[in-house]
Design a protein around this motif. Structure first.
Motif, PDB file in Angstrom:
ATOM      1  N   SER A 193     -60.793  29.375 -77.221  1.00 30.80           N
ATOM      2  CA  SER A 193     -59.358  29.241 -77.471  1.00 30.80           C
ATOM      3  C   SER A 193     -58.743  30.609 -77.768  1.00 30.80           C
ATOM      4  O   SER A 193     -59.303  31.416 -78.506  1.00 30.80           O
ATOM      5  CB  SER A 193     -59.109  28.285 -78.637  1.00 30.80           C
ATOM      6  OG  SER A 193     -59.681  28.771 -79.836  1.00 30.80           O
ATOM      7  N   GLY A 194     -57.598  30.851 -77.165  1.00 29.74           N
ATOM      8  CA  GLY A 194     -56.920  32.125 -77.349  1.00 29.74           C
ATOM      9  C   GLY A 194     -57.348  33.212 -76.386  1.00 29.74           C
ATOM     10  O   GLY A 194     -56.778  34.305 -76.396  1.00 29.74           O
ATOM     11  N   SER A 198     -56.400  39.289 -76.478  1.00 28.10           N
ATOM     12  CA  SER A 198     -56.225  37.968 -77.058  1.00 28.10           C
ATOM     13  C   SER A 198     -54.761  37.560 -76.960  1.00 28.10           C
ATOM     14  O   SER A 198     -53.855  38.398 -76.973  1.00 28.10           O
ATOM     15  CB  SER A 198     -56.657  37.980 -78.528  1.00 28.10           C
ATOM     16  OG  SER A 198     -56.218  36.808 -79.182  1.00 28.10           O
ATOM     17  N   MET A 199     -54.522  36.266 -76.863  1.00 30.60           N
ATOM     18  CA  MET A 199     -53.146  35.773 -76.802  1.00 30.60           C
ATOM     19  C   MET A 199     -52.388  36.062 -78.089  1.00 30.60           C
ATOM     20  O   MET A 199     -51.157  36.007 -78.115  1.00 30.60           O
ATOM     21  CB  MET A 199     -53.129  34.279 -76.498  1.00 30.60           C
ATOM     22  CG  MET A 199     -53.479  33.966 -75.050  1.00 30.60           C
ATOM     23  SD  MET A 199     -53.136  32.260 -74.596  1.00 30.60           S
ATOM     24  CE  MET A 199     -54.355  31.408 -75.582  1.00 30.60           C
ATOM     25  N   GLU A 200     -53.108  36.359 -79.161  1.00 33.68           N
ATOM     26  CA  GLU A 200     -52.434  36.697 -80.410  1.00 33.68           C
ATOM     27  C   GLU A 200     -51.988  38.158 -80.421  1.00 33.68           C
ATOM     28  O   GLU A 200     -51.205  38.563 -81.278  1.00 33.68           O
ATOM     29  CB  GLU A 200     -53.341  36.399 -81.606  1.00 33.68           C
ATOM     30  CG  GLU A 200     -53.667  34.919 -81.727  1.00 33.68           C
ATOM     31  CD  GLU A 200     -54.284  34.578 -83.062  1.00 33.68           C
ATOM     32  OE1 GLU A 200     -54.292  35.437 -83.954  1.00 33.68           O
ATOM     33  OE2 GLU A 200     -54.758  33.442 -83.219  1.00 33.68           O
ATOM     34  N   ALA A 255     -48.830  31.761 -79.603  1.00 38.10           N
ATOM     35  CA  ALA A 255     -50.003  32.364 -80.231  1.00 38.10           C
ATOM     36  C   ALA A 255     -50.894  31.331 -80.898  1.00 38.10           C
ATOM     37  O   ALA A 255     -52.029  31.636 -81.258  1.00 38.10           O
ATOM     38  CB  ALA A 255     -49.577  33.408 -81.257  1.00 38.10           C
ATOM     39  N   ASP A 256     -50.379  30.111 -81.082  1.00 36.23           N
ATOM     40  CA  ASP A 256     -51.182  29.062 -81.717  1.00 36.23           C
ATOM     41  C   ASP A 256     -52.147  28.469 -80.701  1.00 36.23           C
ATOM     42  O   ASP A 256     -51.891  27.414 -80.113  1.00 36.23           O
ATOM     43  CB  ASP A 256     -50.286  27.967 -82.291  1.00 36.23           C
ATOM     44  CG  ASP A 256     -49.457  28.448 -83.455  1.00 36.23           C
ATOM     45  OD1 ASP A 256     -49.899  29.390 -84.138  1.00 36.23           O
ATOM     46  OD2 ASP A 256     -48.367  27.895 -83.675  1.00 36.23           O
ATOM     47  N   ALA A 257     -53.245  29.161 -80.471  1.00 39.52           N
ATOM     48  CA  ALA A 257     -54.215  28.697 -79.479  1.00 39.52           C
ATOM     49  C   ALA A 257     -54.942  27.450 -79.941  1.00 39.52           C
ATOM     50  O   ALA A 257     -55.540  26.736 -79.143  1.00 39.52           O
ATOM     51  CB  ALA A 257     -55.220  29.810 -79.191  1.00 39.52           C
ATOM     52  N   SER A 274     -56.101  28.294 -73.572  1.00 45.75           N
ATOM     53  CA  SER A 274     -56.687  29.579 -73.200  1.00 45.75           C
ATOM     54  C   SER A 274     -56.644  29.718 -71.691  1.00 45.75           C
ATOM     55  O   SER A 274     -56.351  28.765 -70.972  1.00 45.75           O
ATOM     56  CB  SER A 274     -58.137  29.691 -73.679  1.00 45.75           C
ATOM     57  OG  SER A 274     -58.963  28.798 -72.952  1.00 45.75           O
ATOM     58  N   ASN A 318     -61.939  34.711 -80.531  1.00 46.05           N
ATOM     59  CA  ASN A 318     -60.827  35.611 -80.289  1.00 46.05           C
ATOM     60  C   ASN A 318     -60.006  35.875 -81.552  1.00 46.05           C
ATOM     61  O   ASN A 318     -58.972  36.556 -81.500  1.00 46.05           O
ATOM     62  CB  ASN A 318     -59.939  35.040 -79.184  1.00 46.05           C
ATOM     63  CG  ASN A 318     -60.660  35.020 -77.854  1.00 46.05           C
ATOM     64  OD1 ASN A 318     -60.871  36.043 -77.231  1.00 46.05           O
ATOM     65  ND2 ASN A 318     -61.067  33.838 -77.424  1.00 46.05           N
ATOM     66  N   ARG A 319     -60.464  35.336 -82.694  1.00 42.73           N
ATOM     67  CA  ARG A 319     -59.836  35.676 -83.973  1.00 42.73           C
ATOM     68  C   ARG A 319     -60.758  36.507 -84.862  1.00 42.73           C
ATOM     69  O   ARG A 319     -60.381  36.933 -85.931  1.00 42.73           O
ATOM     70  CB  ARG A 319     -59.446  34.397 -84.733  1.00 42.73           C
ATOM     71  CG  ARG A 319     -58.178  33.769 -84.207  1.00 42.73           C
ATOM     72  CD  ARG A 319     -57.618  32.745 -85.167  1.00 42.73           C
ATOM     73  NE  ARG A 319     -56.366  32.216 -84.701  1.00 42.73           N
ATOM     74  CZ  ARG A 319     -55.671  31.281 -85.347  1.00 42.73           C
ATOM     75  NH1 ARG A 319     -56.129  30.778 -86.477  1.00 42.73           N
ATOM     76  NH2 ARG A 319     -54.535  30.848 -84.867  1.00 42.73           N
TER      77      ARG A 319
END
Length: 334
Positions: A75-76, A82-84, A102-104, A133, A331-332
């Motif tokens: 996710s993300g 990263s999408m964040e 951004a809330d994957a 994702s 990804n976090r």
């Protein structure tokens, strides 16, 4: 001269048949042997059925867990960033409906707040999770886009991109999310982003050949019952706008979020979605699945504890097993 009987009486005793007592004893022995054989056969058949059903439960549990954990870990993911880290320009119609792009990861505690896009009936009290994702390895552009509304050309289509798919184009500094209005099968592959499936046909910029095209999708996992009343785990895809049953025999799904409260990138507390203090500090998900056998084969009904509470299993006499697994949000975690 002898005058005795020329045919002397034989001393041997002639058998004249079984007595009633002997016959009854023989019948009792046969009955005992037959009963023992029937008992052994029944026990063996019951054990075979139990083992077969438990093996199916184990198989379903592994399949459901693998699918969930893979999507949670990914996710993300958005290719090189990263999408964040990047806020995409979204022009696609019917985009992901989350609080922010951004809330994957989104978890609906007990299904509260989730709008069911299908005709399936969700099992009450079960959690719902949505994960977004990019998918696949991505492919580079064959050359620079002349303008921001020009068609996109790529060398090949290994990810199977198709018309109406959500697609992310990114060069690690900018990103756009659009719907493909057509995907050619030629060489090179041409992808159009016309305004009949997007709010506009213009991207945020004309991307250069260092940009990548990636398939994007949002998967929602939930427990629902089919037409026969049997529950299972379903995956809803935003791209296809349809739900697919991943596996049957899922009684319940409960999710706990791992929060990193001190910034050391290690889980400090596991809480339900409605108790999360800081979603930015969520670094993992603990997944709990309660599975049941297809048929009622247990010798007696019994209570079953799941997620710290008594599971409502009724008197269906089915075998049950709980599966608990953990996946980190890769990804976090830096």
């Amino acid at each position: 001269m002898s005058t005795g009987n020329p045919y002397p009486k034989s001393s041997a005793t002639h058998q004249s048949g079984l007595s009633m007592v002997e016959l009854l004893v023989a019948m009792v022995i046969q009955f005992i042997l037959l009963a023992a054989m029937i008992y052994v056969y029944s026990a063996s058949k019951q054990m075979f059925t139990v083992n077969e059903q438990m093996a199916r439960v184990q198989e379903n549990g592994r399949h459901a867990t693998d699918a969930l954990l893979y999507d949670i870990r990914m996710s993300g993911y958005a290719g090189c960033r990263s999408m964040e880290d990047i806020t995409p320009n979204i022009i696609a119609n019917s985009p992901p409906t989350f609080a922010s792009f951004a809330d994957a990861l989104t978890v609906y505690e007990g299904g509260t707040g989730w709008t069911n896009p299908t005709a399936l009936t969700r099992v009450a009290g079960t959690d719902v999770i949505t994960l977004q994702s990019t998918r696949g390895g991505g492919v580079s552009l064959t050359g620079n886009m002349g303008t921001d509304n020009a068609n996109i050309q790529i060398t090949s289509n290994p990810d199977g991109l198709a018309t109406n798919d959500l697609i992310l184009i990114s060069d690690c500094s900018s990103a756009d999310l659009f719907r493909a209005t057509s995907v050619s099968n030629g060489s090179p592959v041409t992808i159009a982003h016309a305004n009949n499936a997007n709010t506009t046909n213009r991207l945020s910029k004309a991307y250069q050949e260092d940009a990548q095209i990636l398939s994007f999708d949002a998967h929602t996992y939930f427990v629902a019952v089919d037409a026969a009343g049997e529950s299972g785990l379903y995956q809803y895809s935003l791209n296809s706008n349809s739900a697919t049953q991943l596996t049957s025999g899922i009684d319940d799904m409960q999710l706990l979020l791992a929060e990193d409260t001190d910034g050391d990138q290690q889980p400090d507390v596991y809480v339900s979605a409605d108790a999360v203090i800081d979603w930015e500090a969520v670094i993992g998900v603990r997944v709990g699945l309660l599975l049941q056998s297809a048929n009622g084969i247990a010798s007696a009904s019994r209570s079953f504890s799941f997620d710290g509470a008594e599971a409502n299993t009724g008197d269906d006499m089915r075998l049950r097993k709980a599966f608990w697994s953990y996946a980190a949000l890769r990804n976090r975690i830096n």
